[in-house]
Design an enzyme around this catalytic site. Structure first.
Site, PDB file in Angstrom:
ATOM      1  N   HIS A 138       0.884  -1.190   0.030  1.00 15.36           N
ATOM      2  CA  HIS A 138       0.092   0.058   0.072  1.00 15.36           C
ATOM      3  C   HIS A 138       0.880   1.225  -0.118  1.00 15.36           C
ATOM      4  O   HIS A 138       0.589   2.088  -0.977  1.00 15.36           O
ATOM      5  CB  HIS A 138      -0.866  -0.054   1.175  1.00 15.36           C
ATOM      6  CG  HIS A 138      -1.767   1.148   1.485  1.00 15.36           C
ATOM      7  ND1 HIS A 138      -3.191   0.984   1.403  1.00 15.36           N
ATOM      8  CD2 HIS A 138      -1.359   2.532   1.980  1.00 15.36           C
ATOM      9  CE1 HIS A 138      -3.592   2.373   1.519  1.00 15.36           C
ATOM     10  NE2 HIS A 138      -2.646   3.129   1.926  1.00 15.36           N
ATOM     11  N   GLU A 139       1.949   1.448   0.932  1.00 16.35           N
ATOM     12  CA  GLU A 139       2.832   2.395   0.951  1.00 16.35           C
ATOM     13  C   GLU A 139       3.548   2.629  -0.337  1.00 16.35           C
ATOM     14  O   GLU A 139       3.781   3.733  -0.555  1.00 16.35           O
ATOM     15  CB  GLU A 139       3.570   2.621   2.380  1.00 16.35           C
ATOM     16  CG  GLU A 139       2.688   2.383   3.774  1.00 16.35           C
ATOM     17  CD  GLU A 139       1.644   3.421   3.711  1.00 16.35           C
ATOM     18  OE1 GLU A 139       2.084   4.576   3.197  1.00 16.35           O
ATOM     19  OE2 GLU A 139       0.649   3.334   4.154  1.00 16.35           O
ATOM     20  N   HIS A 142       1.722   4.246  -2.856  1.00 11.94           N
ATOM     21  CA  HIS A 142       1.800   5.853  -2.700  1.00 11.94           C
ATOM     22  C   HIS A 142       2.809   6.371  -3.264  1.00 11.94           C
ATOM     23  O   HIS A 142       2.969   7.488  -3.913  1.00 11.94           O
ATOM     24  CB  HIS A 142       1.769   6.099  -1.180  1.00 11.94           C
ATOM     25  CG  HIS A 142       0.303   6.012  -0.604  1.00 11.94           C
ATOM     26  ND1 HIS A 142      -0.873   6.696  -1.298  1.00 11.94           N
ATOM     27  CD2 HIS A 142      -0.248   5.599   0.611  1.00 11.94           C
ATOM     28  CE1 HIS A 142      -1.931   6.544  -0.346  1.00 11.94           C
ATOM     29  NE2 HIS A 142      -1.564   5.706   0.698  1.00 11.94           N
ATOM     30  N   GLU A 189      -6.136   6.709  -1.283  1.00 16.54           N
ATOM     31  CA  GLU A 189      -6.210   5.705  -0.258  1.00 16.54           C
ATOM     32  C   GLU A 189      -6.762   4.385  -0.927  1.00 16.54           C
ATOM     33  O   GLU A 189      -6.364   3.197  -0.762  1.00 16.54           O
ATOM     34  CB  GLU A 189      -6.958   5.782   1.055  1.00 16.54           C
ATOM     35  CG  GLU A 189      -6.137   6.774   1.903  1.00 16.54           C
ATOM     36  CD  GLU A 189      -4.660   6.264   2.244  1.00 16.54           C
ATOM     37  OE1 GLU A 189      -4.514   5.183   2.557  1.00 16.54           O
ATOM     38  OE2 GLU A 189      -3.738   7.407   2.331  1.00 16.54           O
TER      39      GLU A 189
END
Length: 359
Positions: A138-139, A142, A189
């Site tokens: 997930h990060e 980003h 997100e």
């Protein structure tokens, strides 16, 4: 199966996505904003040059001095996950990652000059290996999307605007900007959740991680299907008053609600877009410069229109009914005044117009 300090986890190969563009997994609303910003040549470069005005340097020193930097020597299992996530998404430079003491489970990707990933001790203790792999992915998602740059830039602009909020109607304008930013953040997100799934390639693990963020470590007391049923109840339940309260509840948040994130991720995992990526068919970063801003905004608008049409929320259904009713009313008025239906009651065929149909 392999044994490690965090329990038994499956030892399996994961599909890799060479040269994948973040556009492949970005939510339409997030993608349209990012494509537009990337078209502004030098936009992020200017603000990187102004990074001395921002607290980024201070944050880097803070994490370096008062957190644990992930490496082969410290939190080695997290370092392996980080490198694996960057390998799967083909992110050439592995961003620094820190573990910081905090009782609240959280993770973030920040930074202008280069992204930094920070995870809290509570999150590390809460999640198992596969759940944590999804969070790391997930990060990294980003970082690949450039969210850390554009978020920092726009937050800087927002803070600057707050200083001039004393101007008449200035506060109203600032709140409009902040509200729009938060809506983008929430969609970003959802994009990063998709990146986490591409890295972990284990939907159940992603679901478990979101459940734990909502209900703690008592996983044996929770059920994925029941959790998703909550999202369904949240979306469709209540009346117009509840719909208004939902909006008020979500406006100050930077993240969507966890049940909503779980439902959105499951829906995407069942989509043709996800399957195409898994089959190796996805946009490449080398093509990012050719991405159309107009097409991206059109996709975003279509997404919101589809959301309204398909929503079970009472307010969204009302909006859809009003829009549909307005269209029906407009059609009926058009027919009445133009004779476009009913045997073309307004059509003339008396030779005066050469036998042409009037529309």
């Amino acid at each position: 199966m392999t044994e490690n300090g965090h329990g038994t986890v499956p030892s399996r190969a994961r599909r890799r996505f060479p040269g994948i563009s973040s556009r492949a997994y970005e939510h339409p609303a997030d993608r349209s904003a990012l494509v537009a910003l990337r078209k502004l040549s030098g936009f992020d470069t200017v603000f990187k040059a102004l990074s001395g005005l921002l607290p980024e340097r201070s944050l880097r020193l803070l994490y370096l001095s008062d957190s644990v930097r992930v490496s082969d020597a410290q939190f080695a299992h997290l370092h392996d996950m980080l490198r694996d996530a960057c390998y799967v998404l083909d992110l050439e430079k592995v961003p620094p990652m820190y573990v910081t003491q905090d009782p609240k489970p959280n993770a973030m990707c920040i930074g202008l000059d280069e992204p930094i990933i920070v995870v809290t001790t509570s999150l590390v203790e809460l999640l198992d290996e596969e759940e944590m792999r999804a969070v790391v992915g997930h990060e990294v998602g980003h970082a690949l999307s450039g969210h850390s740059v554009y978020r920092t830039v726009l937050l800087f602009l927002t803070n600057l605007a707050l200083k001039v909020a004393w101007i008449p109607l200035g506060n109203v304008a600032v709140m409009a900007v902040v509200t729009a930013l938060r809506e983008w953040f929430r969609k970003s997100e959802l994009s990063a959740d998709r990146a986490g799934l591409l890295v972990g390639q284990d939907l159940r693990a992603s679901m478990r991680g979101l459940m734990k963020l909502a209900g703690g470590h008592h996983l044996h007391e929770m059920n994925v299907d029941a959790f998703l049923a909550q999202a369904e109840e949240y979306e469709s339940g209540g009346d117009l008053r509840d719909s208004v309260l939902k909006i008020l509840n979500v406006l100050p948040r930077s993240h969507p609600f966890t049940t909503v994130r779980a439902a959105e991720l499951k829906k995407w995992s069942e989509s043709r877009d996800y399957q195409r990526i898994m089959d190796g068919h996805y946009p490449r970063r080398s093509e990012d410069g050719d991405a159309s801003v107009a097409d991206s905004f059109r996709e975003s608008a279509n997404h919101y229109a589809d959301t309204v049409r398909g929503s079970k929320d009472p307010l969204m259904k009302l909006v859809g009914d009003i829009a549909g009713g307005a269209g029906d009313l407009g059609g009926k008025l058009f027919e009445k005044f133009t004779g476009a239906a009913g045997g073309r009651s307004g059509t003339r065929d008396d030779g005066e117009d050469g036998g042409r149909d009037t529309v």
